[in-house]
Design an enzyme around this catalytic site. Structure first.
Site, PDB file in Angstrom:
ATOM      1  N   HIS A 129      32.165  85.187  49.908  1.00  0.00           N
ATOM      2  CA  HIS A 129      32.118  86.625  49.695  1.00  0.00           C
ATOM      3  C   HIS A 129      32.308  86.939  48.219  1.00  0.00           C
ATOM      4  O   HIS A 129      32.917  86.164  47.467  1.00  0.00           O
ATOM      5  CB  HIS A 129      33.216  87.320  50.497  1.00  0.00           C
ATOM      6  CG  HIS A 129      32.968  87.337  51.961  1.00  0.00           C
ATOM      7  ND1 HIS A 129      33.677  88.152  52.812  1.00  0.00           N
ATOM      8  CD2 HIS A 129      32.119  86.643  52.755  1.00  0.00           C
ATOM      9  CE1 HIS A 129      33.273  87.969  54.052  1.00  0.00           C
ATOM     10  NE2 HIS A 129      32.328  87.050  54.044  1.00  0.00           N
ATOM     11  N   GLU A 169      34.291  88.953  46.696  1.00  0.00           N
ATOM     12  CA  GLU A 169      35.677  89.005  46.239  1.00  0.00           C
ATOM     13  C   GLU A 169      36.239  87.610  45.982  1.00  0.00           C
ATOM     14  O   GLU A 169      36.942  87.382  44.995  1.00  0.00           O
ATOM     15  CB  GLU A 169      36.574  89.707  47.268  1.00  0.00           C
ATOM     16  CG  GLU A 169      36.160  91.129  47.570  1.00  0.00           C
ATOM     17  CD  GLU A 169      35.241  91.238  48.781  1.00  0.00           C
ATOM     18  OE1 GLU A 169      34.250  90.472  48.884  1.00  0.00           O
ATOM     19  OE2 GLU A 169      35.513  92.100  49.631  1.00  0.00           O
ATOM     20  N   CYS A 204      37.146  92.454  53.650  1.00  0.00           N
ATOM     21  CA  CYS A 204      37.455  92.006  55.005  1.00  0.00           C
ATOM     22  C   CYS A 204      38.860  91.403  55.020  1.00  0.00           C
ATOM     23  O   CYS A 204      39.496  91.248  53.976  1.00  0.00           O
ATOM     24  CB  CYS A 204      36.422  90.978  55.483  1.00  0.00           C
ATOM     25  SG  CYS A 204      36.545  89.381  54.636  1.00  0.00           S
ATOM     26  N   CYS A 221      39.195  88.255  52.754  1.00  0.00           N
ATOM     27  CA  CYS A 221      39.299  88.576  51.332  1.00  0.00           C
ATOM     28  C   CYS A 221      40.623  89.264  51.021  1.00  0.00           C
ATOM     29  O   CYS A 221      41.214  89.021  49.967  1.00  0.00           O
ATOM     30  CB  CYS A 221      38.115  89.434  50.913  1.00  0.00           C
ATOM     31  SG  CYS A 221      36.550  88.527  50.975  1.00  0.00           S
TER      32      CYS A 221
END
Length: 151
Positions: free
Chosen positions: A58, A60, A88, A91
């Protein structure tokens, strides 16, 4: 006459949106991030889950890794993450452990967001701001998924 500050949350969110566009252009879910320290961008990233065939890639997570490499330490004290979509739970956990000082996000994620669904917290000292350039952040996501449905 007063001059508006150059380095605002909106300014840095626009930089994160540039990263989201890079993801969009290579058929990744268009989420982009930048991490800022002392009004300087020290990390830029976007989703790489398809390219790397890695569900943890992801935006992040990529940004945290780049920022910690830049500063040479595992904690992101006095740093701010700007991300176009609410993180999410995975993260959020990484952000918790990084001890980042501030998280600013654009669009809420009502399916997978750490606040919207899990009421999870970041590190107790982490400040967060939501809804910065929300419409712009939502628009790129909506267009991406609209294009997916057409294909």
């Amino acid at each position: 006459m007063s001059i508006a500050p150059l380095f605002t949350d909106e300014y840095f969110m626009r930089e994160a949106l540039k990263e989201a566009q890079k993801a969009f252009d290579v058929d990744e879910v268009p989420v982009g991030s930048v991490i800022v320290a002392n009004n300087k961008i020290i990390a830029r990233s976007h989703n790489l889950t398809e390219r790397l065939i890695d569900v943890t890639a992801h935006s992040e997570i990529q940004a945290i890794t780049a920022a910690t490499n830049y500063i040479g330490g595992k904690y992101l004290f006095d740093c701010t993450l700007y991300v176009t979509l609410e993180p999410c739970i995975m993260c959020a956990g990484a952000l918790f452990w990084s001890k980042i000082s501030k998280v600013v996000y654009g669009a809420s994620d009502y399916k997978n967001g750490f606040l919207s669904n899990f009421n999870a917290n970041l590190h107790p000292k982490t400040e967060f701001v939501k809804g910065v350039l929300n419409e712009d952040c939502e628009a790129i996501l909506k267009l991406f998924f609209k294009n997916k449905r057409i294909k």
